[in-house]
Design an enzyme around this catalytic site. Structure first.
Site, short mmCIF file in Angstrom:
data_model
loop_
_atom_site.label_atom_id
_atom_site.label_comp_id
_atom_site.label_asym_id
_atom_site.label_seq_id
_atom_site.Cartn_x
_atom_site.Cartn_y
_atom_site.Cartn_z
N LEU A 9 29.85 -52.90 22.95
CA LEU A 9 29.05 -54.05 23.73
C LEU A 9 28.39 -53.94 25.01
O LEU A 9 27.84 -54.44 25.65
CB LEU A 9 30.04 -55.45 23.68
CG LEU A 9 30.55 -55.85 22.23
CD1 LEU A 9 31.25 -57.33 22.64
CD2 LEU A 9 29.31 -56.17 21.36
N LYS A 24 27.46 -53.27 11.31
CA LYS A 24 26.29 -52.94 12.40
C LYS A 24 24.99 -53.01 11.71
O LYS A 24 24.08 -53.81 12.50
CB LYS A 24 26.42 -51.42 12.94
CG LYS A 24 27.55 -51.23 14.01
CD LYS A 24 27.43 -49.90 14.78
CE LYS A 24 28.62 -49.81 15.65
NZ LYS A 24 28.52 -48.35 16.53
N ALA A 73 26.72 -35.56 9.75
CA ALA A 73 25.83 -36.37 9.11
C ALA A 73 24.37 -35.89 9.35
O ALA A 73 23.38 -36.11 8.79
CB ALA A 73 26.01 -37.72 9.52
N CYS A 125 49.20 -20.70 17.81
CA CYS A 125 50.31 -20.51 18.68
C CYS A 125 50.22 -20.82 20.04
O CYS A 125 51.14 -21.47 20.77
CB CYS A 125 50.51 -18.85 18.80
SG CYS A 125 49.08 -17.88 19.21
#
Lengths: 590, 319
Positions: A9, A24, A73, A125
């Protein structure tokens, strides 16, 4: 597919507090319609990688504007836009830095022509035995200890791996981490604590070789840090924080997430968090993966990382800092996003007007470079070696007798090439594929193939073999020439496979870049495809003196009126062409 | 907002930006008061940014009624007559802005700002002026400078695809970290009047043409008694004539201020929303820097032209 969170926000201004938890895409649509009621907006609350969003879907659009927050994406959409031949406007922001780029098939670089920074990974490691930075401790606390205690028990876990150990200690470790029936929880916590911070360190110390040129860690035992048992549990021990989560901090009066806790405080948090997981969230144990919005998990990981850091004389960090590292949080402000949003729209309008000679990449800088805060650069021509848009074949060096098909699929096809639903073929025979409508016997054959060494596949893969890997959804295919090689460097080539012809991304050198899901830059407004009201920008274009590799062909068929020649001071219009995207967008230390 | 530490609510809401500028800077923001005059689209964007950032208060001044221009370029004005009927532009924007961040106090001040006394301006830490004549810009700047209190002063102008920001931070001291050290910095800013009085001949050769073009238009409006932005293509001959005079007075070549650029500024009096976002973003960042004391503020002009895509800083002052 994202839902709205409180931390959005501060910049995602289409959302309000009352929208937290909602989609959304849907809320953004409703918000925009309030000030432009006559636009057609279709929200999809889904993952852009779903099969519904195929090439035919993308073909319906005149331009695609990306607002994604992960590399995977973005690559996916890039390939679909190439396959659909739809222009793509890409963008990203991090703090005060941002950039907007335009990609047109055949005319400009595609999104993958220039390597994007890969997520930083660390040798095993370093994490298990020889950490030197705080981030190593976070990775240990998150991916090893937290996973071991609260995650899937069947998952392989390197927690008890010692640097030169070939012995089998798995039986011993199973005993240690297992919570015994009716065991006092604090006692269990101390047992775990002493094992990982005490016993394991002592064992590591016994190997002199490791510490020849390194500072030795010191073992820490809970009785030395907190000799007295913590307060008995009573009815009011949990304090809910804003989201209703169980939280240690409030209980221990450690209110400020920016404070750095002492070793004793970290120990208290460690033990108390463990206790709360077992007493209040028992059913979650065995299913949890670390989530930065899980307050208790963040508290536990912070404490564990700090105690380990203390052991190795690495500076401790606050919960606020630890959360950012463990959660791969990208810092973000409203202003940079607003600037980049404006720049995106300007480029999108050019695309819609087919204003081919004026596309720009624009970089938004924190500190001016030659007076410029917003730096426009002409797009480059496609990279002829780009295996995505130029179909250049790749080469893979691999030990075909040792490496299995599964390694190839996980590490190369998915890991490097970003193909999630690939078909792997040698000539016309299919070695492996995924799909919903495969016949059972084929599924069995593919499953069996995964476990075979490359040279032992039904169609053997050996030196000189050419494999074709296709992702039907991305409509993207590439060929890989296989070269057999016997040995690989354990440190530098831990996967035992080396892919070339592939433009390797530079790995971040500093430790500000958290390891993990490859979120290089984030963008925080939803990607929307909608009709844009085009405003007339009807003036002549300046002629720009250029540098190498940029687009400068004048389109013969342009219908615009002849551009008025303006008095152009050559030096004034010098554009800075940067070869190194990274240097322009490197994240700065806060 | 109150007390010394940020509340849990603030920490959660501002998390992502605290990671940029730190908790101290956030605290200072939460105690600041900003005055904004002239609610055009760019200014609406700016207000949105500082409200989201969590300043203490924002006071809006604009008694004009909602008009077509506002409906097409000011995203705080929703196209619902029920919402804006009978209200001034400032009032409508105030209603919208409050929703972005309930922790910020947003209010409206009515009246002619040129009549407000010095004590009015004393309440603020930053003043942003737009839609303003040359005379008013100078007047308000002087009032702010008169006060012993440090008040950051900004003007902002957007015409078509071009934008200009002016910054006056008087004597501005701040510190910054370089490697492991903290260094003290000091900048001295000229007033608006002094800055634009700098002889053109004395300025570096490659100062943005937009700077000069804006000064010509500004003077033209002043001479003709126009409101800011009240020009059209019909004014081109008059503007070209003024350009000639100014260039002669300043001993510079007229080609420094291309015809085409002046045309664009005369005709593009309506704002272009993406440019509003860009200018509003840069301005927002500047005000946040000045209030929080964190980051190098720009000195002292910023220009953006969507046509070439450059956003650049010019340091203009009397030698």
């Amino acid at each position: 597919m994202d839902t709205i969170e409180v931390s959005n926000l501060n910049r995602q201004f289409l959302f309000r507090r009352s929208h937290v938890g909602l989609s959304k895409a849907k809320v953004a649509r409703d918000a925009v319609l309030r000030f432009r009621p006559n636009i057609s907006i279709t929200p999809y609350h889904s993952n852009v990688k779903e099969s519904h969003f195929n090439v035919d879907f993308f073909k319906e659009f005149d331009v695609v504007l990306n607002g994604l927050d992960n590399l995977d994406a973005r690559r996916h959409v890039n390939r679909l836009c190439l396959a659909a031949d739809v222009p793509l406007v890409e963008s990203g922001t991090t703090g005060f830095l941002g950039q907007v780029t335009v990609h047109l098939k055949g005319k400009t670089e595609c999104y993958e022509c220039q390597p994007k920074p890969a997520p930083k990974t660390y040798p095993v490691c370093t994490i298990t035995s020889t950490p030197s930075k705080f981030i190593h401790c976070i990775v240990w606390a998150k991916d090893l200890l937290f996973a071991k205690l609260f995650g899937d028990k069947d998952q392989e876990n390197d927690l008890n791996v010692r640097s030169n150990d070939t012995g089998n200690s798995s039986e011993h470790s199973a005993d240690v981490f297992e919570y015994r029936k009716d065991e006092d929880i604090e006692q269990y916590g101390r047992r775990i604590y002493d094992h990982v911070f005490g016993h394991n360190i002592e064992v590591a110390l016994s190997n002199e070789e490791t510490w020849k040129n390194r500072n030795k860690p010191r073992p820490i035992y809970s009785k030395d840090v907190l000799p007295v048992k913590m307060t008995e549990e009573n009815g009011n021990t949990e304090k809910d924080c804003a989201t209703g989560d169980v939280s240690v901090m409030a209980f221990l009066s450690l209110k400020n997430p920016q404070d750095i806790w002492s070793l004793a405080e970290n120990t208290r948090v460690f033990l108390e968090a463990l206790r709360l997981f077992f007493s209040k969230r028992r059913k979650d144990i065995g299913n949890l993966t670390f989530d930065k919005d899980d307050q208790l998990a963040v508290e536990f990981v912070t404490a564990a990382a700090n105690i380990r850091a203390s052991s190795f004389a690495i500076p401790l960090h606050s919960l606020f800092e630890a959360k950012g590292i463990a959660g791969n949080i990208v810092h973000a402000v409203a202003t940079t996003n607003a600037i980049v949003a404006g720049l995106i729209v300007i480029e999108a309008i050019k695309v819609l007007k087919k204003d081919n000679n004026n596309y720009r990449m624009t970089y938004c800088l924190e500190h001016p470079s030659r007076k410029l805060l917003l730096m426009p650069v002409e797009p480059y021509e496609p990279n002829k070696s780009c295996y995505v848009c130029s179909e250049t074949p790749l080469s893979l060096e691999v030990n075909t007798h040792h490496s299995k098909l599964r390694d190839f699929v996980e590490k190369i096809v998915k890991g490097k090439l970003g193909m999630n639903f690939a078909v792997i073929m040698q000539g016309t025979s299919i070695l492996y594929e995924v799909g919903e409508d495969l016949e059972e016997d084929m599924v069995a054959i593919y499953a069996a193939n995964l476990e075979k060494a490359l040279s032992e596949l039904p169609s053997p893969v050996t030196s000189g073999t050419v494999l074709t890997v296709e992702d039907l959804q991305q409509e993207f295919s590439c060929s890989i020439n296989i070269k057999h090689r016997e040995g690989f460097d354990e440190e530098k080539e831990p996967n035992g496979m080396v892919l070339s012809g592939w433009v390797e991304a530079p790995v971040y050198k500093d430790n500000n870049k958290p390891i993990g899901n490859g979120e290089s830059t984030s963008n925080t407004f939803p990607s929307e495809e909608k009709d844009v009201e085009i405003q007339e920008m009807s003036e002549g274009t300046e002629t720009v003196t250029g540098k190498k590799r940029k687009l400068s062909k004048v389109d013969e068929n342009r219908n615009q009126k002849k551009p008025e020649k303006l008095d152009v001071d050559d030096e004034d219009d010098e554009l800075i062409i940067s070869d190194d995207w990274e240097s322009l967008t490197k994240k700065k230390r806060v | 907002m109150n007390g010394e530490e940020l509340t849990e609510q603030e920490t959660a809401l501002y998390d992502r930006q605290i990671r940029v500028w730190g908790a101290d800077a956030q605290r200072r923001l939460s105690k600041s008061h900003i005055l904004v005059y002239g609610m055009k689209g760019t200014v609406a964007e700016f207000c949105k940014n500082i409200v989201l950032a969590g300043v203490g208060s924002v006071t809006l001044v604009d008694d004009r009624a909602v008009n077509e221009e506002a409906l097409s370029t000011n995203f705080l004005v929703l196209p619902d007559e029920n919402l804006y009927h009978g209200k001034t532009l400032a009032e409508v924007c105030c209603d919208s802005l409050k929703e972005f961040n309930p922790m910020v106090h947003v209010s409206v001040e009515k009246g002619d700002i040129s009549t407000f006394g010095v004590e009015f301006f004393e309440k603020f830490d930053a003043v942003v002026i737009s839609c303003c004549s040359l005379a008013k810009k100078k007047l308000i700047n002087q009032k702010c400078r008169k006060l012993p209190k440090h008040i950051a002063y900004y003007t902002v102008d957007c015409r078509g695809s071009c934008g200009e920001i002016f910054v006056d931070l008087k004597n501005y001291k701040y510190s910054k970290k370089k490697l492991e050290e903290t260094i003290e910095c000091q900048l001295e800013y000229p007033s608006f009047e002094d800055a634009i009085a700098a002889p053109w001949k004395a300025l570096p050769k490659r100062v943005s043409k937009l700077y000069f073009a804006m000064r010509v238009i500004e003077q033209f409006e002043d001479i003709e008694g126009r409101n800011a932005g009240q020009t059209s293509i019909a004014d081109l001959p008059g503007v070209l004539k003024l350009r000639k005079e100014l260039c002669e007075t300043n001993s510079v070549n007229e080609s420094q201020i291309p015809d085409a650029l002046l045309e664009r500024l005369l005709t593009g009096t309506s704002e272009f929303p993406p440019v509003c976002a860009i200018i509003g973003g840069i301005l927002g960042q500047e005000v946040i820097k000045a209030i929080s004391g964190k980051g190098d503020p720009l000195k002292n002009f910023f220009f953006f032209d969507a046509m070439d895509g450059k956003g650049l800083i010019e340091d203009i002052s009397k030698p």
